[in-house]
Design a protein around this motif. Structure first.
Motif, PDB file in Angstrom:
ATOM      1  N   UNK A  32      17.165 -34.936 -22.448  1.00 52.39           N
ATOM      2  CA  UNK A  32      15.996 -35.523 -23.077  1.00 52.39           C
ATOM      3  C   UNK A  32      15.885 -35.271 -24.663  1.00 52.39           C
ATOM      4  N   UNK A  33      16.518 -36.600 -25.047  1.00 54.34           N
ATOM      5  CA  UNK A  33      16.582 -36.934 -26.084  1.00 54.34           C
ATOM      6  C   UNK A  33      15.808 -36.877 -27.179  1.00 54.34           C
ATOM      7  N   UNK A  34      15.197 -37.143 -28.064  1.00 51.96           N
ATOM      8  CA  UNK A  34      13.645 -36.412 -28.557  1.00 51.96           C
ATOM      9  C   UNK A  34      13.347 -37.927 -28.998  1.00 51.96           C
ATOM     10  N   UNK A  35      14.356 -38.599 -28.490  1.00 54.01           N
ATOM     11  CA  UNK A  35      13.719 -40.011 -28.990  1.00 54.01           C
ATOM     12  C   UNK A  35      13.924 -40.580 -27.772  1.00 54.01           C
ATOM     13  N   UNK A  36      13.922 -40.091 -26.834  1.00 51.79           N
ATOM     14  CA  UNK A  36      13.793 -41.009 -25.593  1.00 51.79           C
ATOM     15  C   UNK A  36      12.190 -40.363 -25.068  1.00 51.79           C
TER      16      UNK A  36
END
Length: 139
Positions: A32-36
């Motif tokens: 759950x990377x913030x940029x995804x």
């Protein structure tokens, strides 16, 4: 594999797209990377990919490549030829990356769940109908 199957540019793009979509989805689900962002709502009829509690044992680097291979196996006509590559990749993960058997199993289970959902989504895109149309022949 594309050479074995003599896949045209449209088909090749489709196979690469779904395989890479699966790898993206694996990364998104596991970290759950913030940029995804989820593709749900962006892609036509894209399902919400849900899996039972992603395990903390999951290795993201291994999983992204593994899921890509699994989608290729499922979608390509000669995908069965990827089985040997996939098995060698698993062996290398155990010996060279020093992943535990538990990490491998948890990652494979997670990847297989995503691959099944992506392949099911791919089957609904209407490509099978278009691939049966008469081919364009220049005059």
């Amino acid at each position: 594999m594309m050479v074995n199957d003599v896949v045209g540019p449209c088909g090749a793009a489709r196979y690469y797209t779904y395989a890479n979509l699966a790898a993206y989805e694996f990364m998104y689900q596991a970290k759950h990377p913030s940029s995804y962002l989820s593709f749900s709502g962006f892609l036509h009829d894209y399902p919400t990919i849900k899996l039972a509690n992603p395990d903390s044992l999951i290795d993201v680097e291994f999983g992204c490549v593994y899921v890509l291979l699994r989608v290729g196996e499922a979608m390509l006509p000669s995908g069965y030829l990827l089985e040997k590559t996939r098995n060698q990749f698993v062996t290398n993960a155990l010996t060279h990356r020093h992943l535990s058997a538990e990490q491998i199993k948890a990652t494979q289970d997670h990847a297989d769940g995503i691959a099944k959902q992506i392949v099911r989504y791919a089957a609904s895109d209407g490509y099978i109908k278009t691939s049966g149309y008469p081919r364009y022949t220049p005059i």
